[in-house]
Design an enzyme around this catalytic site. Sequence first.
Site, PDB file in Angstrom:
ATOM      1  N   TYR A 171       0.832  -1.202   0.000  1.00  0.00           N
ATOM      2  CA  TYR A 171       0.000   0.000   0.000  1.00  0.00           C
ATOM      3  C   TYR A 171       0.870   1.257   0.000  1.00  0.00           C
ATOM      4  CZ  TYR A 171      -3.480   3.462   1.395  1.00  0.00           C
ATOM      5  OH  TYR A 171      -4.290   4.574   1.440  1.00  0.00           O
ATOM      6  N   LYS A 175       1.057   4.224  -3.034  1.00  0.00           N
ATOM      7  CA  LYS A 175       0.750   5.639  -2.828  1.00  0.00           C
ATOM      8  C   LYS A 175       1.972   6.520  -3.069  1.00  0.00           C
ATOM      9  CE  LYS A 175      -3.619   5.260  -1.848  1.00  0.00           C
ATOM     10  NZ  LYS A 175      -4.652   5.901  -2.692  1.00  0.00           N
TER      11      LYS A 175
END
Length: 266
Positions: A171, A175
């Site tokens: 994750y 990002k």
Amino acid sequence: MAGAVFRLPGVAYITGAGGTGIGAAVAKAFARSGCSRIAITDINKKSLESTRDAILEINPRAQITSRDGDISDEGFVDSLVAGISKSFARLDYAVNCAGILGENLRSHETKTSAFDLITKVNYKGTWLSSRAALSQMLQQQPLSEHPRQRGAVVNIASQLGVVARPNAAAYCASKSAIINMTRSDAIDYSQDEIRVNCVCPGVIETPMTTGSEEVTERLKPAIDIAPMRRMGTPEEIADAVLFLCSPQASFIQGHALVVDGGYTIN
């Protein structure tokens, strides 16, 4: 109330716009700001319909293109943006909100399929959507209200694209990729009068963060670390997004605006 400060004519396109999350808040904020032509998409058809209804409550005369689908699917994204172009003849603001969180695992515990899904939705999906929007923006002239802006793209990254946390390597990487993609596109499209920026939210009160006790407990330390010691609201992120789309941000390019209650400074 998000969207009351800025006046944003033209056409807006928002991904991840279903339900009560950031994308839905952004879509409604555009409607409150005078944007009467709005295109929305989400993978969940029912929640997308609720956003459409909410926009029409704000402005019953709004023209809305609403289509459910997977933003990591190149064919779907290209078809959707082509449809926006056909319906509205232009695209002034593209806000890429769609994303997923993933499981709370270290890298050696994470299956390749889970890594691929996070990367496909968060990074690839944002890239596909941004790419399609940029292609349309290149074909149009600036609005008279925004004479120095042919278009504005705002990608939604995360505070975890700036700093890391345990058990979230895939994750965090997805990002962080969005932040640097934003910066690179900002360099490339400055010559075309297109601005590309991103917003990095902290822990925001959405169905993704409050949908299960496990996720809520997982995020509690991040809330406790942030000086403001609370979750943000989708409307607070929408305010930041609309600012970056507005003429008030006309000299802001390639910026990652952190909206996290102070988490990353602490």
